[in-house]
Design an enzyme around this catalytic site. Sequence first.
Site, PDB file in Angstrom:
ATOM      1  N   LEU A  83       0.820  -1.182  -0.146  1.00  0.00           N
ATOM      2  CA  LEU A  83      -0.007   0.125   0.013  1.00  0.00           C
ATOM      3  C   LEU A  83       0.689   1.100  -0.117  1.00  0.00           C
ATOM      4  O   LEU A  83       1.676   1.283   0.758  1.00  0.00           O
ATOM      5  CB  LEU A  83      -0.759   0.090   1.174  1.00  0.00           C
ATOM      6  N   ASP A  84       0.632   2.218  -0.794  1.00  0.00           N
ATOM      7  CA  ASP A  84       1.363   3.365  -0.941  1.00  0.00           C
ATOM      8  C   ASP A  84       1.387   4.223   0.178  1.00  0.00           C
ATOM      9  O   ASP A  84       0.251   4.207   1.037  1.00  0.00           O
ATOM     10  CB  ASP A  84       0.910   4.459  -2.167  1.00  0.00           C
ATOM     11  N   PRO A  85       2.453   5.136   0.797  1.00  0.00           N
ATOM     12  CA  PRO A  85       2.439   5.762   2.054  1.00  0.00           C
ATOM     13  C   PRO A  85       0.937   6.588   2.150  1.00  0.00           C
ATOM     14  O   PRO A  85       0.361   6.621   3.223  1.00  0.00           O
ATOM     15  CB  PRO A  85       3.559   6.476   1.969  1.00  0.00           C
TER      16      PRO A  85
ATOM     17  N   ALA B 272      -1.945   5.965   0.916  1.00  0.00           N
ATOM     18  CA  ALA B 272      -3.180   4.947   1.207  1.00  0.00           C
ATOM     19  C   ALA B 272      -3.243   4.444   2.564  1.00  0.00           C
ATOM     20  O   ALA B 272      -2.204   4.351   3.115  1.00  0.00           O
ATOM     21  CB  ALA B 272      -2.955   3.814   0.180  1.00  0.00           C
TER      22      ALA B 272
END
Length: 309
Positions: free
Chosen positions: A48-50, A52
């Site tokens: 998961l992207d930071p 997100a």
Amino acid sequence: MSKPRKPKGRAISGWLVLDKPVDFGSTEAVGKIKWLFNAQKAGHAGTLDPLASGMLPIALGDATKTVPYVMDGRKIYEFTVSWGEERTSDDLEGEVTQTSDKRPSEEEILALLPNYTGVISQVPPQFSAIKIAGERAYDLARDGETVEIPSREVEIHRLTLLKAEKDRAFFEVECGKGTYVRSLARDFGRDLGCYGHISGLRRTFVAPFAEEAMVPLAELVALEEIEDRDERLAALDAFLMETSEALSALPQIRISDDQAHRIRMGNPIILRGRDAPVDEPEAVALAGGKLVAIGEIGQGEFRPKRVFA
């Protein structure tokens, strides 16, 4: 001859379904959980992207052997697309590269969605973990290089417009492995002639784990206040799910303790009874509700391929 180094930490196994907060990287989250649980090994099933938030399944110990089965599962995201700007990273972190004063109507957005349902061709973002000539695309992008990332097929099972406002729209998508939601936002904007980027992203489901299983990171961190180590670890362990939960989609067979011992020695076991499975490329063997092995069933035998302690 030196003795092999004993692994640090506890030999625990299980899944923690973390509710990852924004501005916290997936690798950082895994490191924090590994430290909190004093686990020997840890890994996650799907970055998961930071920027997100949401479901980040984390495997501890032997459960790391089941990560590929979760990686292949369906995922559900809720996301917000802001119109009028395209960015280098296709989200809020990147620099603006294109702008537009045009804003799409709700009818235009709804008319677009069927084009993005089913098996579609998608180009991953420049800032992604895709490897190009042995290097991560995001490393090349940070060095200022623009790389050609080949398109690939991904599957969108369901795509819903939740709400449309003038400058942004809210969506929910159920998709398969390898789908980049940031690419959806970028391509929506291009097709609608207004440009767009992700301004909000939350993952609510990773098969087979339900949204209700998520544990907020703050709730786990708060347990650091428990001074007694054994009491603190017991409180943390209460949040772990059985390793076998990751394999609920596979056929299961129940075996005896004697059969479990044979399997752990690497031997096949004979399956008896009229209800015994005949042929399965992958199945799970359980003894007393605990995961023993993943294997294949053929010619009346269960043959282990991956054994668990």
